[in-house]
Write an enzyme that holds these catalytic residues in place. Sequence first.
Site, PDB file in Angstrom:
ATOM      1  N   TYR A   1      -7.662  -4.062 -11.370  1.00 29.21           N
ATOM      2  CA  TYR A   1      -7.267  -2.880 -12.140  1.00 29.21           C
ATOM      3  C   TYR A   1      -5.750  -2.846 -12.335  1.00 29.21           C
ATOM      4  O   TYR A   1      -5.255  -2.612 -13.447  1.00 29.21           O
ATOM      5  CB  TYR A   1      -7.735  -1.614 -11.420  1.00 29.21           C
ATOM      6  CG  TYR A   1      -7.233  -0.334 -12.047  1.00 29.21           C
ATOM      7  CD1 TYR A   1      -7.778   0.136 -13.240  1.00 29.21           C
ATOM      8  CD2 TYR A   1      -6.219   0.407 -11.445  1.00 29.21           C
ATOM      9  CE1 TYR A   1      -7.321   1.311 -13.824  1.00 29.21           C
ATOM     10  CE2 TYR A   1      -5.756   1.587 -12.014  1.00 29.21           C
ATOM     11  CZ  TYR A   1      -6.311   2.031 -13.205  1.00 29.21           C
ATOM     12  OH  TYR A   1      -5.842   3.191 -13.775  1.00 29.21           O
TER      13      TYR A   1
ATOM     14  N   SER B   1      -0.234   3.040 -14.420  1.00 31.57           N
ATOM     15  CA  SER B   1      -0.680   3.505 -13.101  1.00 31.57           C
ATOM     16  C   SER B   1       0.306   3.107 -12.017  1.00 31.57           C
ATOM     17  O   SER B   1       0.977   2.066 -12.111  1.00 31.57           O
ATOM     18  CB  SER B   1      -2.055   2.899 -12.799  1.00 31.57           C
ATOM     19  OG  SER B   1      -2.406   3.056 -11.448  1.00 31.57           O
TER      20      SER B   1
END
Length: 336
Positions: A165, A140
């Site tokens: 995350y 990501s």
Amino acid sequence: MKFLVTGIAGFIGYHVARRLVEQGHAVTGIDNLSAPSDLKLMRLSELGFAQNQFGYGLMHQSAKFGNLKFVALNIQDRVQIHNLFAAEQFDKVINLAAKTGVRSSLDSHSEYIASNIDGFSCILENCVTHHISHFIYASSSSVYGNNEKVPFSEDDALANPASVYAVTKIANELLAKTYSNTYGLKSTGLRFFTVYGPWGRTDMAPMLFAKAIADGKPINVFNNGNLLRDFTYIDDIVNGVCLVANMQPQDISSPNVYNIGCSTPVKLLNFISELELAMGQKAEMNMMPMQVGDVYQTYADTTAFERDFGYRPKTSLKDGIAIFVKWFLEYNNKLV
């Protein structure tokens, strides 16, 4: 080629699996069908799985694609995952399963660590045990945190993640690198940048904004709209994933991680303006301060990915939003 695609009922997993089976590959998809389950079931239905109930660990055959199967399975289930690998003898694995959401990861650390690190390691271990020729996985843009140097390059230090995350994604990259260096597993990580398009997640800005505009409700615009995002249309992401998936393992430089984005960051307010134009409605905007865990900008340098795989994003923001809105207006009454 025989693929395992994890997270097949997710946004990117759905599109990647569909493209692979349309290319003639055999695909087995797994997903734990976590919330929002209604949208996941709708994606599975589009892939030819019409059941409302999927027995855990049971194999289902697609009614639409003869080369597509599905199993409801958690990537943390080491026994069942091992059995699946042993039975199916996959050639390659594309790991797109993860607990998503930057902001929600701030409140549920253990769930993100369990799914995104423990589950990821389970898939890695089985790739080694069952001699998978190439492991491709989702990372990501969040790994860059509040990096002030733009565009973001794969060589940048990842010293300031802004969310749990992001930490789990950095951990994934380190685990994949370790397994590659230690066991010779070919691995390629892809850092996705703000993906949008049909069948997108309902908790992401494009879906939240479109639904609010359609319903005549205000949208929350964080940091007063002073945010930059490298919005990337889903077809460009899928094209990139499939370029990697179709590469011969001997031609892969491993371990490696690449940015996959559009390389044209857009102001959030401009994104909203394009959405208003496509929907023919004005948005009522509720200006909000910056949220904890959010970052000011994302901006992908995709030079390495273009060089090694011939990647070229093709979809303009205007065209991508037009396609997204057409889909959204057709499905809005069914979405939750």
